[in-house]
Structure formats: C-alpha cells, structure tokens
Design a protein around this motif. Sequence first.
Motif, PDB file in Angstrom:
ATOM      1  N   SER A 343       0.841  -1.187   0.000  1.00 40.36           N
ATOM      2  CA  SER A 343       0.000   0.000   0.000  1.00 40.36           C
ATOM      3  C   SER A 343       0.880   1.243   0.000  1.00 40.36           C
ATOM      4  N   HIS A 344       0.267   2.375  -0.303  1.00 42.63           N
ATOM      5  CA  HIS A 344       0.994   3.646  -0.328  1.00 42.63           C
ATOM      6  C   HIS A 344       1.667   3.891   1.024  1.00 42.63           C
ATOM      7  N   LEU A 345       0.938   3.663   2.111  1.00 43.22           N
ATOM      8  CA  LEU A 345       1.479   3.892   3.453  1.00 43.22           C
ATOM      9  C   LEU A 345       2.628   2.951   3.757  1.00 43.22           C
ATOM     10  N   ARG A 346       2.424   1.660   3.482  1.00 40.85           N
ATOM     11  CA  ARG A 346       3.464   0.676   3.780  1.00 40.85           C
ATOM     12  C   ARG A 346       4.732   0.928   2.968  1.00 40.85           C
ATOM     13  N   ALA A 347       4.556   1.314   1.713  1.00 34.68           N
ATOM     14  CA  ALA A 347       5.724   1.577   0.863  1.00 34.68           C
ATOM     15  C   ALA A 347       6.540   2.738   1.416  1.00 34.68           C
ATOM     16  N   ASN A 348       5.861   3.796   1.836  1.00 36.46           N
ATOM     17  CA  ASN A 348       6.581   4.941   2.394  1.00 36.46           C
ATOM     18  C   ASN A 348       7.241   4.600   3.716  1.00 36.46           C
ATOM     19  N   GLN A 349       6.595   3.770   4.536  1.00 34.78           N
ATOM     20  CA  GLN A 349       7.203   3.342   5.793  1.00 34.78           C
ATOM     21  C   GLN A 349       8.465   2.521   5.527  1.00 34.78           C
ATOM     22  N   ALA A 350       8.404   1.643   4.549  1.00 32.36           N
ATOM     23  CA  ALA A 350       9.564   0.815   4.222  1.00 32.36           C
ATOM     24  C   ALA A 350      10.727   1.673   3.730  1.00 32.36           C
ATOM     25  N   LEU A 351      10.425   2.673   2.893  1.00 29.24           N
ATOM     26  CA  LEU A 351      11.471   3.568   2.411  1.00 29.24           C
ATOM     27  C   LEU A 351      12.122   4.328   3.565  1.00 29.24           C
ATOM     28  N   ALA A 352      11.283   4.854   4.464  1.00 29.70           N
ATOM     29  CA  ALA A 352      11.814   5.611   5.603  1.00 29.70           C
ATOM     30  C   ALA A 352      12.683   4.724   6.494  1.00 29.70           C
ATOM     31  N   SER A 353      12.271   3.478   6.691  1.00 30.01           N
ATOM     32  CA  SER A 353      13.039   2.559   7.528  1.00 30.01           C
ATOM     33  C   SER A 353      14.379   2.212   6.886  1.00 30.01           C
ATOM     34  N   ALA A 354      14.367   1.996   5.572  1.00 34.03           N
ATOM     35  CA  ALA A 354      15.612   1.685   4.877  1.00 34.03           C
ATOM     36  C   ALA A 354      16.574   2.867   4.922  1.00 34.03           C
ATOM     37  N   VAL A 355      16.043   4.080   4.752  1.00 33.53           N
ATOM     38  CA  VAL A 355      16.877   5.280   4.818  1.00 33.53           C
ATOM     39  C   VAL A 355      17.491   5.422   6.205  1.00 33.53           C
ATOM     40  N   ALA A 356      16.689   5.219   7.257  1.00 33.53           N
ATOM     41  CA  ALA A 356      17.191   5.340   8.624  1.00 33.53           C
ATOM     42  C   ALA A 356      18.301   4.334   8.895  1.00 33.53           C
ATOM     43  N   THR A 357      18.160   3.122   8.385  1.00 27.46           N
ATOM     44  CA  THR A 357      19.179   2.088   8.585  1.00 27.46           C
ATOM     45  C   THR A 357      20.466   2.447   7.844  1.00 27.46           C
ATOM     46  N   ALA A 358      20.336   2.953   6.622  1.00 27.45           N
ATOM     47  CA  ALA A 358      21.518   3.360   5.858  1.00 27.45           C
ATOM     48  C   ALA A 358      22.244   4.503   6.552  1.00 27.45           C
ATOM     49  N   GLU A 359      21.491   5.449   7.099  1.00 31.96           N
ATOM     50  CA  GLU A 359      22.117   6.582   7.781  1.00 31.96           C
ATOM     51  C   GLU A 359      22.785   6.141   9.084  1.00 31.96           C
ATOM     52  N   GLU A 360      22.195   5.156   9.761  1.00 32.68           N
ATOM     53  CA  GLU A 360      22.830   4.607  10.959  1.00 32.68           C
ATOM     54  C   GLU A 360      24.180   3.981  10.605  1.00 32.68           C
ATOM     55  N   LEU A 361      24.201   3.233   9.511  1.00 33.34           N
ATOM     56  CA  LEU A 361      25.433   2.582   9.087  1.00 33.34           C
ATOM     57  C   LEU A 361      26.492   3.610   8.696  1.00 33.34           C
ATOM     58  N   ASP A 362      26.060   4.701   8.071  1.00 33.74           N
ATOM     59  CA  ASP A 362      27.016   5.736   7.674  1.00 33.74           C
ATOM     60  C   ASP A 362      27.583   6.461   8.890  1.00 33.74           C
ATOM     61  N   ARG A 363      26.765   6.649   9.912  1.00 31.14           N
ATOM     62  CA  ARG A 363      27.278   7.263  11.141  1.00 31.14           C
ATOM     63  C   ARG A 363      28.349   6.388  11.782  1.00 31.14           C
ATOM     64  N   ILE A 364      28.135   5.091  11.747  1.00 31.59           N
ATOM     65  CA  ILE A 364      29.141   4.169  12.299  1.00 31.59           C
ATOM     66  C   ILE A 364      30.438   4.270  11.510  1.00 31.59           C
ATOM     67  N   ARG A 365      30.311   4.388  10.177  1.00 32.73           N
ATOM     68  CA  ARG A 365      31.522   4.549   9.346  1.00 32.73           C
ATOM     69  C   ARG A 365      32.240   5.826   9.703  1.00 32.73           C
ATOM     70  N   GLN A 366      31.507   6.917   9.832  1.00 35.00           N
ATOM     71  CA  GLN A 366      32.132   8.202  10.159  1.00 35.00           C
ATOM     72  C   GLN A 366      32.795   8.176  11.530  1.00 35.00           C
ATOM     73  N   ASP A 367      32.265   7.373  12.453  1.00 38.01           N
ATOM     74  CA  ASP A 367      32.848   7.257  13.790  1.00 38.01           C
ATOM     75  C   ASP A 367      34.037   6.309  13.822  1.00 38.01           C
ATOM     76  N   GLY A 368      34.355   5.721  12.675  1.00 39.91           N
ATOM     77  CA  GLY A 368      35.483   4.781  12.623  1.00 39.91           C
ATOM     78  C   GLY A 368      35.175   3.415  13.147  1.00 39.91           C
ATOM     79  N   GLY A 369      33.896   3.028  13.139  1.00 41.80           N
ATOM     80  CA  GLY A 369      33.494   1.718  13.628  1.00 41.80           C
ATOM     81  C   GLY A 369      32.686   1.826  14.895  1.00 41.80           C
ATOM     82  N   LEU A 370      32.412   0.696  15.498  1.00 40.63           N
ATOM     83  CA  LEU A 370      31.591   0.656  16.704  1.00 40.63           C
ATOM     84  C   LEU A 370      32.361   1.034  17.954  1.00 40.63           C
ATOM     85  N   GLY A 371      33.704   1.035  17.847  1.00 43.20           N
ATOM     86  CA  GLY A 371      34.523   1.425  18.991  1.00 43.20           C
ATOM     87  C   GLY A 371      34.527   0.340  20.034  1.00 43.20           C
TER      88      GLY A 371
END
Length: 371
Positions: A343-371
């Motif tokens: 559905s329109h709602l579910r598709a947008n939720q999935a996109l937002a979740s995927a974006v949030a996960t990608a941004e989380e991973l990029d923050r970890i990269r910028q921090d030099g790993g999990l430490g």
Amino acid sequence: MSASRDLLNALGAPHLPVLPELPARGPGSDAIGRTAGLLEELAVDLQPHGWRLVPEPGMDHRRAVSALTTDRHALTDVAGESGIDVEDLLVRVTGPMSLSAELWLPGGERSLSDHGARRDVAQSLAAGLAAHVRAIRSQTGAERLTVVLDEPRAAAVLSGALPTASGYRTVRSLPRSEVREAWTLLAQAVLDAGATGIVLAPGRAGAGEEWTWTDLALLASEALPHSAQASRSGTGQAEEQRTVALALPLVPLEGAGSDSSRWDIVAGWTEASRDIVFRLPSAQAAQESPLAKAVTPADPAAGNGNPYRGIGVTIAQTWERIGLDPELLGRLVLAAPDQSAASHLRANQALASAVATAEELDRIRQDGGLG
C-alpha cells in the motif's frame, strides 16, 4: 505521479531515488514486459503463458513502451513542479539472460533455447537500454545514473534448471562464456551511453541450481569493467568516477540462514574498490531475521517502528569480525525491498526505515566503527 513524488522526497541526496515501477497497472508494466518494451527491432506480444517474440509490434508492445515513457515523463514533471534537482537516479531492468528465459519463441519454446534468439535479445536490449539511458538523462537532467541489471534467473540459466514448455525436460545450461559476454555487452552499452554506474544483481532460487553465490560473483567480476574509472566514449570529457557493484541478499555471518561465503564475496569486492548492494528483506522477514534480533529483539506490536532496527549495527559488527576497514562501509548500499504490491502507506514506511538504517550505518563509518 504520486510514486515519483514519494521517491524523490524520501530518497534525496545522498540516497538514490529510483525510476518507479508500477506492475499493478497491468500488462506492459511488469518486469518482463517493461524491459521487452526497450528492445530495438524486436517486438513482443502477451500470451497466456507470458511474453512472446513476434514479427511486428502490436497493442501489447505499444502499451509496454507507453508505460515506460509515461514513467519517465512523470518523474521529470514531478521534479520540475517541486523544484527538485535530480542529481542521482537508479533504473532497474531485467538482464539479458533472465529476459531470454522469460520470452517465448513463436514456436512455443523459451527464446533461451535458441542461440540466435539469445544473441538477438542481448544485442537488441543493449541498443534499447542505451537509448533509454540517454533519454532519461536528457529528460530528467540526472547528473549520475545507475543501471541495475536484474538477473533473477542467472543461476537457473547457468545450471540448466529451467523447464521447457512441456515441463518434461529442462533447457540446456548455457556456457559461462556466453553469459559473461552478454553481461559485458550490456554493461559497456549503458556506460558508453552516459550511465555512471552499473549494478549486476544475479539471483538464485535454489531448486536444481548448481551455481552458488560465489560462482555468480566470480562470473560477475569477469563480466563487469575492472576499473571504476572510465571516460565517456567519444565525448572528450575527463575521466569520471564510475560505480561497479554486485547486488546480494543480506544474510547473517553465523546462525540461522547464515552464509559465510557470501561475506567473503563482500570482503573481496569492497577491498577491490567495488561496491556491494545489500538487498534488505521485507519488513515481515526482517522482524524474524537474526540480523535484527542479534541486537534489538523485534516487537511485532510496534507497527510504526523500524523493522530493520539493529541491522546496521549487526552489519558493522560482522564487518569488524571479518577484519574489514570501517571506512569500507562506504562501499555498501542498502536497497529497500520491492514495494510494488504494498500500500501507499506501507511503501513509504519501508522507504523511511531503509533510509534510517543506511544513515545509521554511515554514522558508524564516520565514527570509525563501533569502537
């Protein structure tokens, strides 16, 4: 147009918006019909058993061409009305081997079974896809365009696992040299036409398929350009960065559903300055996946939560365990799952979740790993 608007709004830079695919519109908008509409000097029509090669284009062929043209125009119009500069864009098409597997000859067999038909389909698709790339860049003004060659039938084609029309036999397996040459032909055609990235997405279904993910990755490595730097053919322009990537389903390193060999592929590709695209599972599958449960137990009642929460951390943990440089996390691209039936709602939720996960991973990269 709403699909284009949602994608452009959800996937702004540095993310990659995609040219929408809307198979629910009917014949001609499905993956095979959509790609068959790109073929130059070959025509198709739709039969009960699927798309068939025919001498002259008819209503079905024209409908497929019209649907894809409409999608290009819709994206361009939405971007213009919204004042959005389309810097990056991703376009997905069915690759030449899977297309030959799903197109039927007038006599009733798969075009995959005929050497001349396979050759004609690959060459026609290369020419048509090159024209498609030029049209998209011209209409949308996209500075960078990435083409995904989706080959869900790759392992079946190479293993000789596809049934004939009668179902009593299977189509003979194709030599790896022919598959490699077809992939190379398509990759070079789209790069020469102005695409700035190529992603090969081979697939496995499992039944009767002898080719493993490692086998497919090795063949992809042979077929795709070895250098990420390439100059545009005939333009005299300076060399520019080109993206060369392999798409794989995301699996854990250990435990249920694990595949350590796939992580060996990831290590080899990223250390060779090539990208890996991880295809995220559906939201339901993600809630049951050990990738997420390893960090944060999924709560089915949290319907508005991120079904991929924990996956970014799990990827980073695996990254450290196999000894990869955290900076190489920048070589990973997370692809949202297919939302064509959502559905329109579910598709947008999935996109937002995927974006949030990608941004989380990029923050970890910028921090030099999990430490």
